[in-house]
Design a protein around this motif. Sequence first.
Motif, PDB file in Angstrom:
ATOM      1  N   GLN A   3     -19.770   2.497   0.756  1.00  0.00           N
ATOM      2  CA  GLN A   3     -18.927   1.330   1.001  1.00  0.00           C
ATOM      3  C   GLN A   3     -19.060   0.825   2.436  1.00  0.00           C
ATOM      4  OE1 GLN A   3     -17.490  -0.357  -1.474  1.00  0.00           O
ATOM      5  NE2 GLN A   3     -18.576   1.184  -2.681  1.00  0.00           N
ATOM      6  N   ARG A   4     -19.554   1.697   3.321  1.00  0.00           N
ATOM      7  CA  ARG A   4     -19.831   1.289   4.697  1.00  0.00           C
ATOM      8  C   ARG A   4     -21.333   1.390   4.928  1.00  0.00           C
ATOM      9  NH1 ARG A   4     -16.454   4.874   8.765  1.00  0.00           N
ATOM     10  NH2 ARG A   4     -18.116   6.220   8.098  1.00  0.00           N
ATOM     11  N   GLN A   6     -24.369   1.297   7.890  1.00  0.00           N
ATOM     12  CA  GLN A   6     -24.613   1.425   9.322  1.00  0.00           C
ATOM     13  C   GLN A   6     -25.433   0.235   9.834  1.00  0.00           C
ATOM     14  OE1 GLN A   6     -27.409   4.374  11.012  1.00  0.00           O
ATOM     15  NE2 GLN A   6     -25.611   5.202  12.041  1.00  0.00           N
ATOM     16  N   ILE A  39     -16.895  -1.150  12.392  1.00  0.00           N
ATOM     17  CA  ILE A  39     -16.153   0.108  12.279  1.00  0.00           C
ATOM     18  C   ILE A  39     -16.894   1.139  13.104  1.00  0.00           C
ATOM     19  CG2 ILE A  39     -15.340   1.899  10.715  1.00  0.00           C
ATOM     20  CD1 ILE A  39     -15.545  -0.340   8.483  1.00  0.00           C
ATOM     21  N   THR A  46     -12.317   7.264  13.692  1.00  0.00           N
ATOM     22  CA  THR A  46     -12.848   6.062  13.073  1.00  0.00           C
ATOM     23  C   THR A  46     -11.870   4.944  13.389  1.00  0.00           C
ATOM     24  OG1 THR A  46     -13.843   7.331  11.279  1.00  0.00           O
ATOM     25  CG2 THR A  46     -13.538   4.995  10.898  1.00  0.00           C
ATOM     26  N   THR A  48     -11.568   0.345  13.797  1.00  0.00           N
ATOM     27  CA  THR A  48     -12.151  -0.985  13.703  1.00  0.00           C
ATOM     28  C   THR A  48     -12.056  -1.642  15.069  1.00  0.00           C
ATOM     29  OG1 THR A  48     -11.510  -1.150  11.388  1.00  0.00           O
ATOM     30  CG2 THR A  48     -12.014  -3.203  12.525  1.00  0.00           C
ATOM     31  N   TYR A  83     -20.550   0.586  11.829  1.00  0.00           N
ATOM     32  CA  TYR A  83     -20.698   0.244  10.418  1.00  0.00           C
ATOM     33  C   TYR A  83     -20.055  -1.106  10.128  1.00  0.00           C
ATOM     34  CZ  TYR A  83     -21.703   5.225   9.753  1.00  0.00           C
ATOM     35  OH  TYR A  83     -22.244   6.474   9.823  1.00  0.00           O
ATOM     36  N   THR A  85     -18.377  -3.159   6.506  1.00  0.00           N
ATOM     37  CA  THR A  85     -18.033  -2.955   5.104  1.00  0.00           C
ATOM     38  C   THR A  85     -19.044  -3.710   4.250  1.00  0.00           C
ATOM     39  OG1 THR A  85     -16.606  -4.897   5.084  1.00  0.00           O
ATOM     40  CG2 THR A  85     -15.565  -2.767   5.621  1.00  0.00           C
TER      41      THR A  85
END
Length: 180
Positions: A3-4, A6, A39, A46, A48, A83, A85
Amino acid sequence: MEQRLQVGIITASHGLKGEVKVYPTTDDPARFRRLKQVILDSGKETRTLEIEGVKFFKQLVILKFKGLDDINDVEKFRKASLYVTRDNAVRLKKDEFFIADLIDMTVETEDGTVLGTLRDVITTGANDVYEVTLLQGGSVLIPAIKECILEVDVEQARMRVHLLDGLLDLGNDGRGGNKE
């Protein structure tokens, strides 16, 4: 499916005002101009971060994050991954895939026999090459061309391939040499 995705790795701070040098892991570093946020994953945290400024220097991207205005604010992010989304990912064309979605995919031959697991994608000048770890040991390199890659099902994490004649005969490890 990841879902993420890089898009870069922070390599170092840049100057004293909170900027960082980023090694882009995306095919399109210019995409950082369009990104509003990323992210950050340092392994310890972690979070944002909102992008306030983007510059380019050689093969690196220089990023400035909103609210991080001092070298001491960003020094701890060295080696952290950035990352996006899936919603903020680049749009793929037909027969294009994110590398993160291909890694660990089950690879099978035309008749459905499981060949092994896709372990790496090697980017070359002409086309990508998929490194597949074989069930019986060793590995084989398969060119990512339409003649060889018959079907990719990201949802089921399966790939169906056609092996060119002699590809498995190149040696025990599929790279033209023996495992010894």
